[in-house]
Design an enzyme around this catalytic site. Structure first.
Site, PDB file in Angstrom:
ATOM      1  CE1 TYR A  11      -3.990   1.872   0.598  1.00  0.00           C
ATOM      2  CE2 TYR A  11      -2.947   2.793   2.572  1.00  0.00           C
ATOM      3  CZ  TYR A  11      -3.996   2.633   1.578  1.00  0.00           C
ATOM      4  OH  TYR A  11      -5.142   3.754   1.778  1.00  0.00           O
ATOM      5  CE  LYS A  49      -6.836   3.500  -1.337  1.00  0.00           C
ATOM      6  NZ  LYS A  49      -6.860   4.589  -0.102  1.00  0.00           N
ATOM      7  NE  ARG A  96      -6.263  13.003  -6.079  1.00  0.00           N
ATOM      8  CZ  ARG A  96      -6.396  11.751  -5.040  1.00  0.00           C
ATOM      9  NH1 ARG A  96      -5.231  11.309  -4.879  1.00  0.00           N
ATOM     10  NH2 ARG A  96      -7.574  11.555  -4.640  1.00  0.00           N
ATOM     11  CG  ASN A 100      -0.798   9.462   1.162  1.00  0.00           C
ATOM     12  OD1 ASN A 100      -0.169   9.626   2.254  1.00  0.00           O
ATOM     13  ND2 ASN A 100      -2.319   9.447   1.195  1.00  0.00           N
ATOM     14  CG  ASP A 132     -10.688   5.672   0.158  1.00  0.00           C
ATOM     15  OD1 ASP A 132     -11.167   5.357   1.250  1.00  0.00           O
ATOM     16  OD2 ASP A 132      -9.405   5.067  -0.262  1.00  0.00           O
ATOM     17  CG  ASP A 133      -9.359   9.638  -3.092  1.00  0.00           C
ATOM     18  OD1 ASP A 133      -8.269   9.302  -2.378  1.00  0.00           O
ATOM     19  OD2 ASP A 133      -9.804   9.064  -4.137  1.00  0.00           O
ATOM     20  CD  GLU A 142      -9.038   5.185  -3.375  1.00  0.00           C
ATOM     21  OE1 GLU A 142      -9.835   4.590  -2.574  1.00  0.00           O
ATOM     22  OE2 GLU A 142      -8.447   5.899  -2.718  1.00  0.00           O
ATOM     23  CG  ASP A 143      -6.111   7.768  -5.825  1.00  0.00           C
ATOM     24  OD1 ASP A 143      -6.871   8.147  -4.859  1.00  0.00           O
ATOM     25  OD2 ASP A 143      -5.020   7.273  -5.728  1.00  0.00           O
TER      26      ASP A 143
HETATM   27  O1  LIG Z   1      -4.106   5.733  -0.790  1.00  0.00           O
HETATM   28  C1  LIG Z   1      -3.885   6.474   0.176  1.00  0.00           C
HETATM   29  O2  LIG Z   1      -3.075   6.061   0.728  1.00  0.00           O
HETATM   30  C2  LIG Z   1      -4.688   7.265   0.675  1.00  0.00           C
HETATM   31  C3  LIG Z   1      -5.485   7.793  -0.356  1.00  0.00           C
HETATM   32  O3  LIG Z   1      -6.704   7.449  -0.642  1.00  0.00           O
HETATM   33  C4  LIG Z   1      -4.934   8.716  -1.040  1.00  0.00           C
HETATM   34  O4  LIG Z   1      -3.740   9.314  -0.990  1.00  0.00           O
HETATM   35  O5  LIG Z   1      -5.384   9.071  -2.552  1.00  0.00           O
HETATM   36 MG   LIG Z   2      -7.153   7.660  -2.777  1.00  0.00          MG
END
Ligand SMILES: O=C([O-])CC(=O)C(=O)O
Ligand SMILES: [Mg+2]
Length: 638
Positions: A186, A257, A239, A494, A352-353, A329-330
């Site tokens: 991760y 994830k 992203r 991150n 999630d973000d 996600e992202d």
């Molecule tokens: O993935 C991760 O560590 C946390 C997150 O959702 C991101 O930074 O987009």
């Molecule tokens: Mg994310």
């Protein structure tokens, strides 16, 4: 040996009143078919959907207890929920996965842990060296081997190889060594893996839906070998963490994830589906990289983009029903908010973000209060970064303040200030602001730099969600420490290189007074003879348990009160001992217990809100959540 998971399912079918009544969704065959009788007679079997190239599902007979557990787990995510769409194939056929094939089936392979009896029964003699070892010894050996690699990406690749070779061993390793291996599978290593995904790609680990598939997305989804999907994590790669547009190579994120969904939240691996939507990339470097695995074109936008997303979202619902959780996600800001707003009305979606990060950060703030004092409403919050994470967290803080004080949400939002690349978000900028920033425009003269904003607003809490590293400078942290006894500083971007400051900087520049947390992990820091253990405010604390709660309650929608419930439960898990060490979060070593508690509170809220469909409501939701959790100990194939 009899083949696959279906065998587990077939065995469960024999015991389950549901299946006996023929209510078992896609089991279709019911209990009366000749093959099923054969399964029960031989007490082991495999089923294969004959037409499409579905994976042979093998199952040997397991102990009654094991079978029952799988059955409960399946029910939690639910046997009766299995997709019921008609697959135009020939009837069920049975076959046996054994010998060489069995060793190459990651879902059933046990390697040297196959017992003598299993080796005899399943044609493995001679295919393995004579030693028979326990799963624990296998874990010990692989940890030993992993630790030989000094380069994080090598560890990542070794873990991926293991996942493709022996799934249960992969999860056992991850669960037993969660603190050590989380940074490998991760954040932060997964970020580097995505950047180099083209070069390290070996096996597809999820499903790719590209512009080429327009009009055929349903067929693409049907190619996935599993039917009973409960959680999808989907990205379009625009992203990835703070690394920007990685196009199709963003696949590492849904894969990572979902590994956590299983390891930390106990959702069965077969119920998890990673998906990457490939609409091209604007990353020139990738477009010119001969090893790039995605579409070699610039990103589709507007109608073309939204049509593909619409087709995808409809196809998911058609195949898996309305109780599959779709985690966005992202995605880039400009799509993330719109997609969430649009599909939260018709689908079970969670970003999630925006929402997961908000929930974990609110938990961190609630437990910080036990260290710094005051109520949530008595603090002042300043964010650097006004994207998904920034505005998502800001809104959840305002909601919680509103819940606690009964003040209107508009009033509560005034406690929270955001600064984007153009400066502080203030009323005079309102006209030109994107919709998701407008609620945060308050009355204030224009301010352009973070330092000026800190000096003017005098926040008690400073949160970095900018995606830009090193932006919490010495001056900024010193300013925070000059008017706060215990400044709360979260640098959430991150991976590690994008963190607004390091743990060491936060402690050094605040003379050890900062209450610090970060999105990526940092090692403990010694300041003035005291060891500070920084907390990791990462959505990994939330989404696995949150998803489990949604799945076990059969929730059909995500509601913000479910996020608040998750935050409050997580905040309650941090102990005095954690605070004394400097962390406002409990360690990840307890995460499965924590996830079960989060799942229970999320499920309870879903029932309260009338959003849960799994009836009757289990009396003890936490016990029920635990009983539904997948454990990766080997099954015995007798
Ligand atoms: O993935 C991760 O560590 C946390 C997150 O959702 C991101 O930074 O987009
Ligand atoms: Mg994310």
């Amino acid at each position: 040996m009899l083949s696959a998971r279906a065998a587990a399912t077939a065995a469960a079918a024999a015991a389950s009143p549901l299946w006996k009544r023929g209510e078992g969704g896609s089991s279709g065959s019911g209990s009366g078919c000749t093959s099923c009788r054969e399964v029960r007679r031989r007490a082991a079997a495999v089923r294969v959907r004959a037409a499409a190239p579905r994976r042979v599902e093998a199952v040997a007979m397991e102990s009654a207890a094991e079978t029952e557990k799988e059955e409960v787990a399946a029910a939690g995510g639910g046997v009766e929920d299995m997709a019921t769409e008609e697959v135009p194939v020939t009837p069920w056929a049975f076959s046996v996965a054994s010998g060489y094939t069995l060793l190459r089936d990651p879902h059933h392979n046990k390697g040297l842990a196959f017992s003598e009896k299993e080796r005899d029964a399943h044609y493995l003699r001679g295919l393995l060296p004579p030693a028979v070892v326990s799963q624990d010894l296998q874990v010990k050996k692989i940890m030993h081997n992993l630790r030989q690699y000094s380069v994080p990406l090598q560890r990542y690749m070794a873990m991926m190889d293991l996942q493709e070779r022996n799934e249960r061993l992969f999860y056992k390793l991850l669960i037993d060594n969660v603190e050590e291996l989380l940074p490998v599978v991760y954040t932060p290593t997964v970020g580097e893996a995505c950047q180099k995904y083209g070069s390290i790609f070996r096996q597809p680990q999820g499903l790719y839906v590209s512009l080429k598939d327009k009009g055929k997305v349903l067929d693409v989804l049907r190619n996935w070998p599993e039917r009973n999907i409960q959680v999808i994590v989907v990205t379009d790669g625009e992203r990835i963490l703070g690394l920007g547009d990685l196009g199709c190579q963003g696949m590492g994120i849904p894969v990572g994830k979902l590994s956590l969904y299983t390891a930390l939240g106990g959702v069965r691996p077969s119920a998890c589906l990673p998906i990457t939507i490939d609409v091209g990339t604007n990353n020139e470097q990738l477009l010119n990289d001969e090893f790039y695995i995605g579409l070699r074109q610039r990103r589709a936008t507007g109608k073309e983009y939204h049509e593909l997303m619409e087709e995808f979202m409809s196809a998911v619902k058609q195949i898996y029903g309305e109780k599959v959780l779709i985690q966005f996600e992202d995605f880039a800001n400009h799509n993330a908010f719109d997609l969430l707003a649009k599909y939260s009305k018709s689908h079970l979606v969670f970003n999630d973000d925006i929402q997961g990060t908000a929930s974990v950060v609110l938990a961190g703030l609630l437990s910080s209060l036990k260290v710094v004092g005051g109520t949530l409403a008595e603090h002042t919050y300043l964010f650097l970064g006004a994207g998904e994470a920034g505005t998502g967290i800001a809104e959840l803080i305002a909601l919680e303040i509103s819940k606690q004080t009964k003040a209107p949400i508009e009033e509560c939002r005034k406690k929270v200030w955001l600064l984007d690349s153009k400066g502080l978000i203030v009323n005079s900028r309102k006209e030109s602001l994107q919709a998701f920033k407008k609620p945060w425009a308050h009355e204030h003269e224009p301010v352009t730099t973070l330092l000026d904003a800190v000096q003017s607003i005098k926040p008690t809490v400073l949160i970095g969600t900018s995606g830009v590293g090193k932006t919490f400078t010495k001056e900024v942290i010193e300013a925070m420490a000059s008017f706060n006894e215990r400044p709360v500083i979260f640098s959430l971007s991150n991976p590690t290189s994008h963190s607004e400051c390091t743990a060491e900087e936060a402690y050094n520049w605040s003379q050890g007074r900062a209450v610090f947390a970060s999105g990526s992990p940092f090692d403990p820091v010694e300041y003035n003879g005291k060891i500070h253990v920084p907390g990791q405010s990462n959505n990994a604390y939330i989404f696995p348990g949150f998803g489990l709660g949604v799945v076990i309650s059969g929730a059909v929608r995500v509601h913000e009160d479910m996020l608040l419930a998750a935050s409050e439960t997580l905040a309650d898990q941090a102990t005095q001992e954690n605070f004394e060490k400097g962390s406002i979060f409990p360690p990840f070593t307890n995460i499965r217990k924590i996830s079960a508690r989060i799942a229970a509170s999320v499920a309870a809220k879903a029932y309260e809100l009338g959003l849960a469909t799994r009836l009757p409501q289990p009396r003890d939701l936490e016990k029920y959540a635990e009983s539904c959790m997948y454990t990766p100990v080997y099954r015995s194939y007798r």
